[in-house]
Scaffold this motif. Structure first.
Motif, PDB file in Angstrom:
ATOM      1  N   ASN A  15       0.885  -1.169   0.065  1.00  0.00           N
ATOM      2  CA  ASN A  15      -0.076   0.064  -0.097  1.00  0.00           C
ATOM      3  C   ASN A  15       0.961   1.313  -0.062  1.00  0.00           C
ATOM      4  N   GLU A  16       0.752   2.174  -0.894  1.00  0.00           N
ATOM      5  CA  GLU A  16       1.612   3.226  -1.179  1.00  0.00           C
ATOM      6  C   GLU A  16       1.730   4.049  -0.132  1.00  0.00           C
ATOM      7  N   ASP A  17       0.330   4.130   0.942  1.00  0.00           N
ATOM      8  CA  ASP A  17       0.366   5.067   1.717  1.00  0.00           C
ATOM      9  C   ASP A  17       0.710   4.516   3.289  1.00  0.00           C
ATOM     10  N   ASN A  18       0.914   3.136   3.301  1.00  0.00           N
ATOM     11  CA  ASN A  18       1.391   2.785   4.662  1.00  0.00           C
ATOM     12  C   ASN A  18       2.950   2.777   4.880  1.00  0.00           C
ATOM     13  N   VAL A  19       3.208   3.050   6.056  1.00  0.00           N
ATOM     14  CA  VAL A  19       4.671   3.437   6.430  1.00  0.00           C
ATOM     15  C   VAL A  19       4.753   2.577   7.861  1.00  0.00           C
ATOM     16  N   VAL A  20       5.922   2.533   8.283  1.00  0.00           N
ATOM     17  CA  VAL A  20       6.384   1.435   9.406  1.00  0.00           C
ATOM     18  C   VAL A  20       6.156   2.257  10.708  1.00  0.00           C
ATOM     19  N   MET A  21       5.505   1.703  11.514  1.00  0.00           N
ATOM     20  CA  MET A  21       5.390   1.838  13.111  1.00  0.00           C
ATOM     21  C   MET A  21       6.067   1.081  13.986  1.00  0.00           C
ATOM     22  N   ARG A  22       7.020   1.615  14.951  1.00  0.00           N
ATOM     23  CA  ARG A  22       7.537   0.929  15.632  1.00  0.00           C
ATOM     24  C   ARG A  22       7.511   1.071  17.159  1.00  0.00           C
ATOM     25  N   GLY A  23       7.820   0.351  18.212  1.00  0.00           N
ATOM     26  CA  GLY A  23       8.038   0.369  19.383  1.00  0.00           C
ATOM     27  C   GLY A  23       7.027   0.304  20.389  1.00  0.00           C
ATOM     28  N   GLY A  24       5.760   0.046  20.407  1.00  0.00           N
ATOM     29  CA  GLY A  24       5.023  -0.226  21.211  1.00  0.00           C
ATOM     30  C   GLY A  24       4.652   1.140  22.113  1.00  0.00           C
ATOM     31  N   ASN A  25       3.531   1.061  22.820  1.00  0.00           N
ATOM     32  CA  ASN A  25       3.167   2.300  23.526  1.00  0.00           C
ATOM     33  C   ASN A  25       2.544   2.186  24.781  1.00  0.00           C
ATOM     34  N   TYR A  26       1.984   2.997  25.420  1.00  0.00           N
ATOM     35  CA  TYR A  26       1.337   2.996  27.104  1.00  0.00           C
ATOM     36  C   TYR A  26       0.140   2.111  26.833  1.00  0.00           C
ATOM     37  N   MET A  27      -0.549   1.770  25.809  1.00  0.00           N
ATOM     38  CA  MET A  27      -1.468   0.901  25.662  1.00  0.00           C
ATOM     39  C   MET A  27      -1.269  -0.289  25.310  1.00  0.00           C
ATOM     40  N   SER A  28      -0.280  -0.575  24.705  1.00  0.00           N
ATOM     41  CA  SER A  28       0.407  -2.007  24.067  1.00  0.00           C
ATOM     42  C   SER A  28       0.490  -3.019  24.911  1.00  0.00           C
ATOM     43  N   GLU A  29       0.111  -4.513  24.606  1.00  0.00           N
ATOM     44  CA  GLU A  29       0.328  -5.507  25.222  1.00  0.00           C
ATOM     45  C   GLU A  29       1.853  -5.914  25.082  1.00  0.00           C
ATOM     46  N   HIS A  30       2.173  -6.919  25.871  1.00  0.00           N
ATOM     47  CA  HIS A  30       3.680  -7.152  25.863  1.00  0.00           C
ATOM     48  C   HIS A  30       4.398  -7.506  24.501  1.00  0.00           C
ATOM     49  N   TYR A  31       3.628  -8.257  23.688  1.00  0.00           N
ATOM     50  CA  TYR A  31       4.204  -8.865  22.513  1.00  0.00           C
ATOM     51  C   TYR A  31       4.412  -7.697  21.577  1.00  0.00           C
ATOM     52  N   GLU A  32       3.692  -6.553  21.691  1.00  0.00           N
ATOM     53  CA  GLU A  32       3.964  -5.365  20.895  1.00  0.00           C
ATOM     54  C   GLU A  32       5.113  -4.615  21.216  1.00  0.00           C
ATOM     55  N   LEU A  33       5.852  -4.806  22.417  1.00  0.00           N
ATOM     56  CA  LEU A  33       7.128  -3.949  22.868  1.00  0.00           C
ATOM     57  C   LEU A  33       8.302  -4.774  22.309  1.00  0.00           C
ATOM     58  N   MET A  34       8.124  -6.093  21.523  1.00  0.00           N
ATOM     59  CA  MET A  34       9.601  -6.300  21.153  1.00  0.00           C
ATOM     60  C   MET A  34      10.186  -5.501  20.075  1.00  0.00           C
ATOM     61  N   VAL A  35      11.481  -5.897  19.965  1.00  0.00           N
ATOM     62  CA  VAL A  35      12.409  -5.041  19.076  1.00  0.00           C
ATOM     63  C   VAL A  35      12.040  -5.418  17.760  1.00  0.00           C
ATOM     64  N   THR A  36      11.496  -6.524  17.451  1.00  0.00           N
ATOM     65  CA  THR A  36      11.289  -6.858  16.080  1.00  0.00           C
ATOM     66  C   THR A  36       9.648  -6.566  15.752  1.00  0.00           C
ATOM     67  N   HIS A  37       8.804  -6.196  16.800  1.00  0.00           N
ATOM     68  CA  HIS A  37       7.558  -5.881  16.339  1.00  0.00           C
ATOM     69  C   HIS A  37       7.230  -4.847  15.343  1.00  0.00           C
ATOM     70  N   ARG A  38       6.623  -4.615  14.248  1.00  0.00           N
ATOM     71  CA  ARG A  38       6.245  -3.657  13.470  1.00  0.00           C
ATOM     72  C   ARG A  38       4.770  -3.759  12.919  1.00  0.00           C
ATOM     73  N   ASP A  39       4.195  -2.570  12.684  1.00  0.00           N
ATOM     74  CA  ASP A  39       2.748  -2.501  12.298  1.00  0.00           C
ATOM     75  C   ASP A  39       2.776  -1.416  10.930  1.00  0.00           C
TER      76      ASP A  39
END
Length: 447
Positions: free
Chosen positions: A404-428
Motif C-alpha cells: 500500500n503506497e500510503d502505509n509506512v512502518v510504526m515501531r516501538g509499542g506504547n502505553y496501551m500496548s500488550e507485551h508482545y507489541e513491545l518487542m524490538v522486532t514488532h512492526r505495524d
C-alpha cells in the motif's frame, strides 16, 4: 476605608521586579487599578498593607520568574504568604511566565503552592516587540472575563503622569537591554559546536527559544557507529519462533547495513515541538512525548529544524530504528529494548496507568538500553520513514512489492500496548496521514 484594586501583582524581587513593574505600567495604561509593593519590608513581617491589598483586589497575578518559588519552602516567606492568603480568599489567580526561565519548584514546596503554579493556565508575556500584544491577549482571555474591560487612562494627574513617564523610561531601557542580552546570548550559542564538533549553519531568523531547544535536542543525542545486522525475528534451532512473534510481519530475517548516525535518547516532547514550531502548548505537558502528529507533520518539523540549523535531522528508517533498539554497536540481544523483562524498560498497558510518561531519565522510571536510549519499547510508538513491506518480499528481491503506497512502518509499542507489541522486532503498518495519541517521533542526525 481601604482602597480597592483590580489586580494585585505578587513577585520575587530578585529576578521578577523588572517584569512586575513593567506589567503594572501596561495594566495601568489600560485603565486598571494595580497594587504593586515597591517597598517590600525585610524584617519578615507580613505587612497589613499587603494583606489589605490582597483582600481588596479581584485578581491575584503571580510572576513566575526564574527561581520565584524556591523560597516558598519556608513558612515565613513573603511570596508564600501572599499566595496562601489569595488561595484562602478564593481570589482569581493568573500565573504569568515572562521569559520562559521558570523551571518548576522544589519538591518540599506545599501542594497548594504547586497547584497555583501548575494547575492554573499560565499567561506568557513577551517582554519585547510583542509586549503590548501579549498583555492585551492576557487581558482579553484572563482578566476581562473576571472584572471586565477598562478604559485607557487619557487624563492623568501630574503625579501619575510623572510616575508613568518614569515607568515608561524604565520599560524602554529594559526592553532595549533585554534585547541586547538576548542578541548576545544568541550570538554566543551560535558559536558553540555540536555533536562531533560541527558548526551549524544557523538561520538569521532563529529565535533564542529555538536555538536553546536545538542545543537541548542535540545534547540528548547518542552516537551509533552503524554496521551490519539481521533485522527481524530470529528462528530457533528447532525451526520455530518465539510465541510472541508475528511470523507474517516479522520474518524472515533480512541482512541490513546502516551507516553512522546520532539518535535521540528520548522521544520529541511537547515543549520541544512547540518551541521549534512557534506553537502555543500546555506547559504542564512540556516534558511529555509529543503525539497526535502524522508523518507529514513530522516531516514538516524536521524540515524546520534543517532550515534553522543546516544540520541533517531526520526521521529514522526502520533499519536505523531496529539497530538502535537492539542496542546499536553493543547489542543487548534482548527480547525488548534493553531487557527480557518489559517492566524494566517499557511503559505499557500493564504498568502505565493508560497514560504516557515524561521523556527524561530522572522521571522515566525505566532503564535505558545498551545504546543509552530510553522508551524504545513502550511509552509511545514511533514513526519510521520507511514504506511498509513484507520481509518475505524484501528477501532476495531487488524490487520488493509495496503493498500500500500510503502505509509506512510504526515501531516501538506504547502505553496501551500488550507485551508482545513491545518487542524490538514488532512492526505495524500505518497510513502516513494518521495521527494517534499513542504515536510520536524520535529524531536522528546522520553523519
Amino acid at each position: 476605608m481601604s482602597k480597592s484594586y483590580d489586580i494585585f501583582i505578587s513577585y520575587r524581587r530578585q529576578g521578577g521586579a523588572q517584569y512586575a513593574r513593567i506589567l503594572q505600567l501596561m495594566l495601568i495604561q489600560r485603565g486598571y487599578e494595580v497594587f504593586l509593593d515597591y517597598d517590600e519590608l525585610t524584617d519578615g513581617i507580613f505587612g497589613n498593607h499587603i494583606r489589605e491589598a490582597i483582600l481588596n483586589s479581584s485578581v491575584f497575578m503571580l510572576i513566575l520568574s526564574e527561581g520565584a518559588m524556591d523560597r516558598c519552602v519556608n513558612e515565613d516567606d513573603w511570596v508564600r504568604q501572599e499566595i496562601s492568603l489569595a488561595v484562602s480568599e478564593g481570589k482569581h489567580i493568573i500565573p504569568v511566565e515572562p521569559d520562559g526561565a521558570f523551571k518548576g519548584m522544589p519538591d518540599e514546596v506545599p501542594d497548594f503552592i504547586k497547584a497555583v503554579a501548575n494547575d492554573h493556565s499560565r499567561s506568557e508575556i513577551h517582554f519585547g516587540q510583542t509586549l503590548g500584544t501579549t498583555v492585551d491577549f492576557m487581558i482579553e482571555k484572563r482578566v476581562a472575563p473576571v472584572i471586565g474591560m477598562r478604559r485607557s487612562h487619557k487624563l492623568l494627574t501630574m503625579r501619575k503622569f510623572v510616575s508613568v513617564v518614569c515607568a515608561f523610561a524604565v520599560l524602554v531601557s529594559f526592553v532595549v537591554g533585554f534585547s541586547l542580552v538576548r542578541q548576545h546570548k544568541i550570538k554566543s550559542l551560535k558559536t558553540e559546536t555540536v555533536l562531533d564538533d560541527r558548526y551549524p549553519y544557523w538561520s538569521d531568523d532563529i529565535t533564542l527559544r529555538q536555538i536553546e531547544t536545538v542545543h537541548e535536542l542535540l545534547s540528548q543525542m547518542e552516537s551509533l557507529n552503524g554496521g551490519i545486522f539481521m533485522m527481524g525475528a530470529e528462528v530457533s534451532a528447532d525451526g520455530s519462533y518465539d510465541a510472541d512473534v508475528d511470523v507474517v510481519l516479522e520474518t524472515p530475517q533480512i541482512r541490513c547495513t546502516v551507516g553512522p548516525y546520532h539518535m535521540a535518547k528520548y522521544e520529541v516532547t511537547v515543549g520541544q515541538w512547540g518551541r521549534i514550531m512557534n506553537e502555543r502548548y500546555d506547559k504542564s505537558l512540556e516534558s511529555m512525548p509529543k503525539t497526535g502528529i502524522s508523518l507529514h507533520d513530522c516531516r514538516s518539523f524536521v524540515s524546520v529544524l534543517v532550515e534553522l540549523t543546516g544540520i541533517p535531522f531526520a526521521i529514522p528508517t526502520e533499519e536505523e530504528w531496529e539497530y538502535a533498539a537492539r542496542g546499536g554497536d553493543l547489542p543487548d540481544n534482548c527480547k525488548y529494548s534493553g531487557s527480557d523483562n518489559p517492566d524494566d524498560v517499557a511503559w505499557y498497558i500493564a504498568n502505565s496507568g493508560e497514560r504516557p510518561h515524561q521523556c527524561n531519565a530522572r522521571s522515566s522510571g525505566m532503564d535505558a538500553n545498551g545504546a543509552d536510549l530510553f522508551d524504545m519499547s513502550g511509552n509511545v510508538s514511533e514513526w519510521c520513514d520507511t514504506p511498509f513491506m513484507l520481509y518475505s518480499d524484501i528477501a532476495g528481491n531487488t524490487e520488493p512489492e509495496i503493498l500500500n503506497e500510503d502505509n509506512v512502518v510504526m515501531r516501538g509499542g506504547n502505553y496501551m500496548s500488550e507485551h508482545y507489541e513491545l518487542m524490538v522486532t514488532h512492526r505495524d503498518p500505518v497510513p502516513s496521514g494518521t495521527s494517534l495519541s499513542t504515536l510520536g517521533l524520535r529524531l536522528i542526525v546522520r553523519y
